[in-house]
Each structure stands twice: as C-alpha cells, then as structure tokens.
Write a protein that holds these residues in place. Structure first.
Motif, PDB file in Angstrom:
ATOM      1  N   UNK A 117       0.837  -1.198   0.000  1.00 24.09           N
ATOM      2  CA  UNK A 117       0.000   0.000   0.000  1.00 24.09           C
ATOM      3  C   UNK A 117       0.871   1.247   0.000  1.00 24.09           C
ATOM      4  N   UNK A 118       0.370   2.313  -0.609  1.00 29.24           N
ATOM      5  CA  UNK A 118       1.042   3.614  -0.539  1.00 29.24           C
ATOM      6  C   UNK A 118       0.404   4.424   0.590  1.00 29.24           C
ATOM      7  N   UNK A 119       1.204   5.295   1.200  1.00 35.82           N
ATOM      8  CA  UNK A 119       0.666   6.177   2.237  1.00 35.82           C
ATOM      9  C   UNK A 119       0.456   7.552   1.615  1.00 35.82           C
ATOM     10  N   UNK A 120      -0.765   8.056   1.716  1.00 36.76           N
ATOM     11  CA  UNK A 120      -1.058   9.360   1.116  1.00 36.76           C
ATOM     12  C   UNK A 120      -1.678  10.290   2.167  1.00 36.76           C
ATOM     13  N   UNK A 121      -1.506  11.568   1.955  1.00 37.18           N
ATOM     14  CA  UNK A 121      -2.143  12.537   2.843  1.00 37.18           C
ATOM     15  C   UNK A 121      -2.853  13.579   1.988  1.00 37.18           C
ATOM     16  N   UNK A 122      -3.816  14.251   2.597  1.00 40.13           N
ATOM     17  CA  UNK A 122      -4.592  15.234   1.841  1.00 40.13           C
ATOM     18  C   UNK A 122      -5.031  16.377   2.719  1.00 40.13           C
ATOM     19  N   UNK A 123      -5.792  17.312   2.137  1.00 38.70           N
ATOM     20  CA  UNK A 123      -6.176  18.523   2.857  1.00 38.70           C
ATOM     21  C   UNK A 123      -7.112  18.255   4.038  1.00 38.70           C
ATOM     22  N   UNK A 124      -6.978  19.102   5.070  1.00 38.97           N
ATOM     23  CA  UNK A 124      -7.885  18.997   6.218  1.00 38.97           C
ATOM     24  C   UNK A 124      -9.116  19.868   6.019  1.00 38.97           C
ATOM     25  N   UNK A 125      -9.024  20.806   5.083  1.00 40.60           N
ATOM     26  CA  UNK A 125     -10.216  21.591   4.715  1.00 40.60           C
ATOM     27  C   UNK A 125     -10.659  21.086   3.343  1.00 40.60           C
ATOM     28  N   UNK A 126     -11.880  20.589   3.279  1.00 40.45           N
ATOM     29  CA  UNK A 126     -12.356  19.945   2.061  1.00 40.45           C
ATOM     30  C   UNK A 126     -13.654  20.584   1.571  1.00 40.45           C
ATOM     31  N   UNK A 127     -13.847  20.619   0.253  1.00 45.46           N
ATOM     32  CA  UNK A 127     -15.177  20.945  -0.265  1.00 45.46           C
ATOM     33  C   UNK A 127     -16.153  19.822   0.107  1.00 45.46           C
ATOM     34  N   UNK A 128     -17.433  20.180   0.223  1.00 43.14           N
ATOM     35  CA  UNK A 128     -18.413  19.143   0.583  1.00 43.14           C
ATOM     36  C   UNK A 128     -18.531  18.072  -0.508  1.00 43.14           C
ATOM     37  N   UNK A 129     -18.092  18.422  -1.709  1.00 39.13           N
ATOM     38  CA  UNK A 129     -18.131  17.407  -2.776  1.00 39.13           C
ATOM     39  C   UNK A 129     -17.330  16.162  -2.386  1.00 39.13           C
ATOM     40  N   UNK A 130     -16.075  16.357  -1.942  1.00 38.48           N
ATOM     41  CA  UNK A 130     -15.234  15.203  -1.570  1.00 38.48           C
ATOM     42  C   UNK A 130     -15.686  14.554  -0.267  1.00 38.48           C
ATOM     43  N   UNK A 131     -16.210  15.408   0.629  1.00 38.96           N
ATOM     44  CA  UNK A 131     -16.588  14.908   1.949  1.00 38.96           C
ATOM     45  C   UNK A 131     -17.879  14.092   1.903  1.00 38.96           C
ATOM     46  N   UNK A 132     -18.820  14.560   1.063  1.00 36.85           N
ATOM     47  CA  UNK A 132     -20.140  13.943   1.070  1.00 36.85           C
ATOM     48  C   UNK A 132     -20.618  13.488  -0.317  1.00 36.85           C
ATOM     49  N   UNK A 133     -20.806  14.452  -1.226  1.00 39.38           N
ATOM     50  CA  UNK A 133     -21.484  14.134  -2.503  1.00 39.38           C
ATOM     51  C   UNK A 133     -20.845  12.957  -3.221  1.00 39.38           C
TER      52      UNK A 133
END
Ligand code: PHE
Length: 344
Positions: free
Chosen positions: A128-144
């Motif tokens: 597996x690769x380890x990835x990190x991403x933003x802590x502030x997200x648009x609702x599109x990525x978070x929910x939709x």
C-alpha cells in the motif's frame, strides 16, 4: 617640580597602593574617605590653595582636579574588580564544574504518531502507498462523491465544522478515497492517515480533533475476505498475536455491505465481565469498513463490473487507547511528557 605637584605624586602613589590592597568594598570605601572624603587628604591640599600667590591658584586647582578625576577612575575599576570577585566566589559555591552535564531532554514520539507509523509500516509491507490530503475539504469530496447527497440524513451524523457553505474541516479521511481514485486508474491500494474534526463534546472517549486512518484497495476480484485478512493482520501486529476481528452489520452510504469493526479486548481477551477497557463485552470498536459502493466507483470513473474494492476508516486515538490501556482520550492532548514518554 612644584611643591604641590610633588605632594600630588606622592598621594597618587599611596592611593594606588591602598586601592589595590583593599580586599573588599568596605576597605575600598575606607581608602576613598581617607583620600577624597570631606576631611580627607585632597581637601587638605585644596585648602592650601589659598596660601598660594593669586596667579598660581587656578593652575593649582586644575592640577588637583585632574588627579582627583584619575583617582575616581581607579576607584571605579577597583570597585568592579571586587564585585566580580564576589560574583565568581558565589558561582563557585553554587556550581560544581566537575559535575557531569545535564543531559538534554530528547522527547519521544507521540503515541498517536507511533500507532500511525506502525500501521503505515504494516500496510506498506503489503504494497500500500501512504497518502495525505487537505484537512479543509469541499463538501463534494466529503459527502457528494461519497454517495451522501445534500438531502441525506447521514450528513447530520458527521457533525461538521463548516467554514463556508461548501467548505468544511473534514470529519473523516474518506475524501481521500475520492481524491486517490480520481487521480489514479485501478488498481489502487492506499492508506491515508490524518486529522479529522467533528463538533463532538469532549469527554473521556471523544475529542473534537482526532486522527483517522483510511484504507482503500480497489482492483479486479477484491472481496470482503481480503478486508478481513488485512484488518486481522493489522490488529495482530499492533495489539498482539491472538487478536481476532469481528464485523457487525452497519450502514455507510459509501460502502455496501457496511460493517463496524471490533477487535478482541487486548486487556481481558473477553474473559472478564468487569473489564473497564471493554465494559465486559470482550470487544473494542475500531471504526467502520465495507465494500466500496458502486455509486462511488462510478463517480470516479471506475466500472463496478470490472473492479471492486474495500475501504475502512479507523480512529487512531481509539486504537492507541486500547493498545496502551489508557482510560481517558484527553491524556493524548495534555502534553504531559511524563505520561507520553512511557508509551511507545
Ligand atoms: N468514514 C467513516 C467514518 O468516519 C468510516 C468508514 C470509512 C466507513 C471507510 C466505511 C469505509 O465514520
């Protein structure tokens, strides 16, 4: 040499000798009074000026003043020499310079960071690769994109901190599923550790800022057994070789079927009704998991008829509480080094 000049030269010599011999401030003050005090030797010489012929008086006054200035300078130097000597003597009684130096405080890895590293190492070993991403997200990525439309009640369950109408502090690491799959064609195998935020009241088991580890594996022919195997291996590596994993049917909009994942209570191993770690149930809840929902695969342009996958999301603090047998999650943010350095 005039009579006055001879007297001044003699006075200077005696003054210097006495000043240099003065062992402490008191003695030095005695020398000052004897020479420069109101009834000291210099005053005597000044009185003599009156006896001189008027033409010589100003020159004599200046001669005396020059010598007095030099003497005062000498006194000041002697004064600071004595003060320094006292200071050094004090220092010598306080500091034993032969004593071994105090070792610098090195600090230690935070237990939460430790769990992330060890879990990361386990997954990396399995490709597996380890990835990190933003802590502030648009609702599109978070929910939709995760199959939670804006009208869906599941949004409520995430008690999010919204920054604008559409931007929020991510309440879970699952947006990283979308970001990963949109950026890469299958197969994908990632874990994504990172901070998450929820409007939760803080108590012994909740923080409003915590860490999750997201896992995602999508490829041809991936099934639930692969998920079970990986999570069992993870629990055994981090919590002990006898750990077992249990799946309880649950619901997440982005997985189908979905499950809550528990692992054997590492403290009582399910053998104590009075265990304060698991409340006597014998199991500890780690987080959610399931098979990636076809709607999610379609959203990122994958074909659910060709690939399948699983995902999970674990609370890292929960894992660390279990692993180190800690009773209160708030201890992780108290910054008490005596507590933290015992856990590695
Ligand atoms: N994101 C879910 C949560 O935070 C956990 C989860 C992740 C469930 C992945 C299923 C798959 O509650």
């Amino acid at each position: 040499m005039s009579e006055l000049a001879a007297k001044l030269a003699d006075l200077r010599t005696r003054f210097s000798t006495d000043v240099n011999a003065a062992p402490d401030e008191e003695a030095l003050d005695g020398v000052r009074v004897a020479f420069l005090g109101r009834s000291g030797e210099v005053t005597g010489l000044r009185r003599g000026i009156g006896q001189l012929p008027p033409g010589e008086r100003p020159g004599a006054g200046k001669e005396i003043n020059d010598v007095v200035e030099a003497m005062e300078g000498e006194l000041a130097i002697a004064q600071s020499r004595i003060e320094n000597r006292v200071f050094e003597a004090d220092l010598a009684t306080q500091i034993d310079i032969t004593f071994p130096a105090i070792a610098p405080v090195a600090g230690s890895l935070h237990p939460v960071r430790n769990v992330i590293r060890q879990a990361g190492a386990y997954f990396r070993r399995h490709g597996f690769a380890i990835v990190t991403g933003p802590e502030i997200e648009p609702d599109y990525y978070t929910f939709d994109a995760l199959n939670i439309p804006s009208t869906h009640p599941a949004r409520e369950g995430f008690d999010s901190f919204f920054i604008t109408d559409t931007l929020l502090l991510r309440p879970h690491t699952s947006p990283m599923q979308i970001r990963t799959m949109q950026a890469h064609k299958p197969p994908v195998a990632i874990v994504a550790p990172g901070k998450c935020y929820r409007r939760d009241a803080v108590d012994a088991r909740h923080l409003f800022q915590f860490n999750q580890i997201e896992g995602l594996l999508v490829a041809e022919g991936i099934h639930f057994g692969h998920l079970k195997g990986m999570l069992t291996g993870l629990c055994r590596e981090l919590l002990g070789p006898d750990q077992r994993v249990r799946f309880r049917p649950s619901f997440f909009p982005f997985t189908e079927p979905s499950a809550e994942v528990d692992t054997t209570c590492p403290k009582c191993k399910g053998h104590s009704d009075a265990c304060n770690m698991c409340g006597g149930s014998g199991w500890i809840e780690l987080g959610g998991a399931g098979m990636v929902h076809p709607n999610v695969l379609r959203e990122v342009g994958y074909d659910p008829d060709e690939v399948s996958g699983w995902a999970f999301g674990f609370g890292v603090e929960r894992f660390a509480l279990t692993r180190f047998e800690i009773d209160d999650i708030r201890r992780f943010i108290d910054s008490d080094p005596d507590f933290l350095e015992q856990l590695s």
